[in-house]
Design a protein around this motif. Structure first.
Motif, PDB file in Angstrom:
ATOM      1  N   GLN A   1       0.810  -1.213   0.000  1.00  0.00           N
ATOM      2  CA  GLN A   1       0.000   0.000   0.000  1.00  0.00           C
ATOM      3  C   GLN A   1       0.850   1.272   0.000  1.00  0.00           C
ATOM      4  OE1 GLN A   1      -2.349  -0.495   3.519  1.00  0.00           O
ATOM      5  NE2 GLN A   1      -3.776  -1.937   2.571  1.00  0.00           N
ATOM      6  N   ASN A   2       2.121   1.140   0.349  1.00  0.00           N
ATOM      7  CA  ASN A   2       2.977   2.324   0.494  1.00  0.00           C
ATOM      8  C   ASN A   2       4.247   2.247  -0.347  1.00  0.00           C
ATOM      9  OD1 ASN A   2       1.698   3.938   2.951  1.00  0.00           O
ATOM     10  ND2 ASN A   2       1.601   1.770   3.462  1.00  0.00           N
ATOM     11  N   MET A   3       4.180   1.540  -1.477  1.00  0.00           N
ATOM     12  CA  MET A   3       5.371   1.363  -2.310  1.00  0.00           C
ATOM     13  C   MET A   3       5.887   2.695  -2.854  1.00  0.00           C
ATOM     14  SD  MET A   3       6.392  -1.755  -2.293  1.00  0.00           S
ATOM     15  CE  MET A   3       7.229  -2.375  -3.749  1.00  0.00           C
ATOM     16  N   LEU A   4       4.990   3.630  -3.147  1.00  0.00           N
ATOM     17  CA  LEU A   4       5.414   4.928  -3.677  1.00  0.00           C
ATOM     18  C   LEU A   4       6.205   5.706  -2.624  1.00  0.00           C
ATOM     19  CD1 LEU A   4       5.426   7.011  -5.948  1.00  0.00           C
ATOM     20  CD2 LEU A   4       3.239   7.867  -5.074  1.00  0.00           C
ATOM     21  N   VAL A   5       5.694   5.745  -1.394  1.00  0.00           N
ATOM     22  CA  VAL A   5       6.381   6.446  -0.308  1.00  0.00           C
ATOM     23  C   VAL A   5       7.732   5.795  -0.039  1.00  0.00           C
ATOM     24  CG1 VAL A   5       6.302   7.048   2.143  1.00  0.00           C
ATOM     25  CG2 VAL A   5       4.225   7.196   0.747  1.00  0.00           C
ATOM     26  N   LEU A   6       7.748   4.462   0.012  1.00  0.00           N
ATOM     27  CA  LEU A   6       9.003   3.742   0.234  1.00  0.00           C
ATOM     28  C   LEU A   6       9.992   4.028  -0.897  1.00  0.00           C
ATOM     29  CD1 LEU A   6       7.609   0.289   1.425  1.00  0.00           C
ATOM     30  CD2 LEU A   6       8.819   1.967   2.821  1.00  0.00           C
ATOM     31  N   GLY A   7       9.467   4.079  -2.130  1.00  0.00           N
ATOM     32  CA  GLY A   7      10.318   4.356  -3.287  1.00  0.00           C
ATOM     33  C   GLY A   7      10.958   5.735  -3.199  1.00  0.00           C
ATOM     34  N   ILE A   8      10.203   6.729  -2.713  1.00  0.00           N
ATOM     35  CA  ILE A   8      10.740   8.086  -2.576  1.00  0.00           C
ATOM     36  C   ILE A   8      11.838   8.114  -1.522  1.00  0.00           C
ATOM     37  CG2 ILE A   8      10.196  10.432  -1.825  1.00  0.00           C
ATOM     38  CD1 ILE A   8       7.402  10.026  -3.072  1.00  0.00           C
ATOM     39  N   ILE A   9      11.609   7.440  -0.375  1.00  0.00           N
ATOM     40  CA  ILE A   9      12.632   7.378   0.678  1.00  0.00           C
ATOM     41  C   ILE A   9      13.895   6.705   0.156  1.00  0.00           C
ATOM     42  CG2 ILE A   9      13.218   6.390   2.931  1.00  0.00           C
ATOM     43  CD1 ILE A   9      10.240   6.623   3.654  1.00  0.00           C
ATOM     44  N   ILE A  10      13.709   5.620  -0.604  1.00  0.00           N
ATOM     45  CA  ILE A  10      14.854   4.889  -1.157  1.00  0.00           C
ATOM     46  C   ILE A  10      15.618   5.766  -2.149  1.00  0.00           C
ATOM     47  CG2 ILE A  10      15.519   2.934  -2.624  1.00  0.00           C
ATOM     48  CD1 ILE A  10      13.133   1.407  -1.322  1.00  0.00           C
ATOM     49  N   ALA A  11      14.901   6.506  -2.983  1.00  0.00           N
ATOM     50  CA  ALA A  11      15.549   7.375  -3.967  1.00  0.00           C
ATOM     51  C   ALA A  11      16.365   8.474  -3.279  1.00  0.00           C
ATOM     52  CB  ALA A  11      14.501   7.993  -4.893  1.00  0.00           C
ATOM     53  N   VAL A  12      15.799   9.078  -2.219  1.00  0.00           N
ATOM     54  CA  VAL A  12      16.521  10.125  -1.477  1.00  0.00           C
ATOM     55  C   VAL A  12      17.754   9.526  -0.797  1.00  0.00           C
ATOM     56  CG1 VAL A  12      16.391  11.727   0.460  1.00  0.00           C
ATOM     57  CG2 VAL A  12      14.469  11.542  -1.129  1.00  0.00           C
ATOM     58  N   GLY A  13      17.595   8.325  -0.220  1.00  0.00           N
ATOM     59  CA  GLY A  13      18.729   7.655   0.411  1.00  0.00           C
ATOM     60  C   GLY A  13      19.820   7.314  -0.584  1.00  0.00           C
TER      61      GLY A  13
ATOM     62  N   LEU B   1      20.248   7.941   9.421  1.00  0.00           N
ATOM     63  CA  LEU B   1      19.647   8.086   8.099  1.00  0.00           C
ATOM     64  C   LEU B   1      19.837   6.820   7.264  1.00  0.00           C
ATOM     65  CD1 LEU B   1      20.662  11.757   7.161  1.00  0.00           C
ATOM     66  CD2 LEU B   1      18.392  10.909   7.792  1.00  0.00           C
ATOM     67  N   TYR B   2      21.013   6.218   7.352  1.00  0.00           N
ATOM     68  CA  TYR B   2      21.263   4.982   6.608  1.00  0.00           C
ATOM     69  C   TYR B   2      20.405   3.836   7.140  1.00  0.00           C
ATOM     70  CZ  TYR B   2      25.009   6.362   3.451  1.00  0.00           C
ATOM     71  OH  TYR B   2      25.725   6.924   2.413  1.00  0.00           O
ATOM     72  N   LEU B   3      20.224   3.757   8.453  1.00  0.00           N
ATOM     73  CA  LEU B   3      19.387   2.695   9.014  1.00  0.00           C
ATOM     74  C   LEU B   3      17.933   2.855   8.583  1.00  0.00           C
ATOM     75  CD1 LEU B   3      20.886   2.372  12.622  1.00  0.00           C
ATOM     76  CD2 LEU B   3      21.218   0.832  10.672  1.00  0.00           C
ATOM     77  N   ILE B   4      17.467   4.097   8.507  1.00  0.00           N
ATOM     78  CA  ILE B   4      16.109   4.356   7.994  1.00  0.00           C
ATOM     79  C   ILE B   4      16.024   3.926   6.532  1.00  0.00           C
ATOM     80  CG2 ILE B   4      14.449   6.170   7.398  1.00  0.00           C
ATOM     81  CD1 ILE B   4      15.444   7.699   9.883  1.00  0.00           C
ATOM     82  N   TRP B   5      17.064   4.244   5.780  1.00  0.00           N
ATOM     83  CA  TRP B   5      17.127   3.855   4.363  1.00  0.00           C
ATOM     84  C   TRP B   5      17.081   2.335   4.215  1.00  0.00           C
ATOM     85  CZ3 TRP B   5      22.018   3.370   0.998  1.00  0.00           C
ATOM     86  CH2 TRP B   5      21.667   3.300  -0.360  1.00  0.00           C
ATOM     87  N   PHE B   6      17.865   1.629   5.026  1.00  0.00           N
ATOM     88  CA  PHE B   6      17.878   0.167   4.968  1.00  0.00           C
ATOM     89  C   PHE B   6      16.502  -0.405   5.322  1.00  0.00           C
ATOM     90  CE2 PHE B   6      22.602   0.500   6.305  1.00  0.00           C
ATOM     91  CZ  PHE B   6      22.969   0.733   4.987  1.00  0.00           C
ATOM     92  N   ALA B   7      15.831   0.211   6.298  1.00  0.00           N
ATOM     93  CA  ALA B   7      14.494  -0.256   6.690  1.00  0.00           C
ATOM     94  C   ALA B   7      13.505  -0.080   5.542  1.00  0.00           C
ATOM     95  CB  ALA B   7      14.019   0.504   7.929  1.00  0.00           C
ATOM     96  N   ALA B   8      13.591   1.062   4.851  1.00  0.00           N
ATOM     97  CA  ALA B   8      12.703   1.315   3.714  1.00  0.00           C
ATOM     98  C   ALA B   8      12.954   0.298   2.597  1.00  0.00           C
ATOM     99  CB  ALA B   8      12.909   2.738   3.195  1.00  0.00           C
TER     100      ALA B   8
END
Length: 221
Positions: free
Chosen positions: A103-115, A163-170
């Motif tokens: 349900q949140n692939m777009l939000v996760l994708g944005i976080i991953i792109a920023v990371g 920030l990297y740990l948040i990125w890894f979680a996403a």
């Protein structure tokens, strides 16, 4: 061309590029783990994968895969929203069997792109790019081939570590859904293997992201 004009074709492109990126993450994680056991060995790998022509070609290929994957992801998301029309704005109860990640692939994708942009700045820009232009942009920085020094410098800052740990979680959430979904798109979705692929996807992704996280945490100290 059906890979562009049909929804199934676009999902196939997403699946193929996604699986290729997972293979790269596996290699990258394995490479990073070397740093925990041998600093000279890790720096040797960094020197080998520096600004050599094959490394540059591989980097451009990976960049192309990532751009295609991200572009098709946004394309499919926009098409799905367009297909739902006004119903997408209605307050409805979330289906119980639909995963949160789905349900949140777009939000996760944005976080991953920023990371990814942050990661490219910390490492690719300071290492391979500096080798390509043949000088350090900032004086007194470690050598572009000294990967250990760059990891120590990056994770010495606790903000970067968080920030990297948040990125890894996403990435974990994204892959736990994307991995088995890609296999399903490719036709490996029989009744027997459907649940097995989901378990394998979660286990594999967990090991993969734990490998990255452990390296970040160890070097933060």
């Amino acid at each position: 061309m059906w890979l562009i004009n049909s929804t199934i074709g676009r999902k196939v492109v997403m699946s193929v590029t996604g699986m290729a990126l997972i293979l790269f993450l596996t290699f990258h994680m394995s490479m990073n783990l070397v740093a925990l056991f041998s600093e000279s060995g890790y720096n040797m790998i960094c020197a080998f994968l520096g600004a050599n022509w094959y490394a540059v070609v591989a980097t451009l290929g990976l960049a192309g895969l990532a751009v295609i994957h991200i572009f098709y992801a946004f394309w499919l998301t926009m098409q799905n929203r367009k297909a739902r029309g006004n119903s997408s704005y209605e307050v409805t109860e979330k289906p119980a069997k639909v995963e949160w990640a789905s349900q949140n692939m777009l939000v996760l994708g944005i976080i991953i792109a920023v990371g990814l942009i942050l990661h490219l700045y910390h490492f690719w820009y300071n290492m391979m790019f500096q080798e390509l232009i043949d000088h350090n942009a900032i004086y007194n920085n470690p050598s572009p081939t000294d990967g250990i020094a760059w990891m120590e410098a990056t994770f010495a800052n606790p903000v970067n570590t968080v920030l990297y740990l948040i990125w890894f979680a996403a990435i974990w959430f994204h892959l736990t859904h994307g991995f088995w979904s890609a296999l399903q798109t490719m036709g490996w979705n029989g009744k027997t293997w459907f649940c097995r692929w989901k378990i394998i996807s979660i286990a594999y992704t967990t090991i993969l992201m734990l490998g990255f996280a452990v390296v970040a945490i160890v070097f933060s100290f």
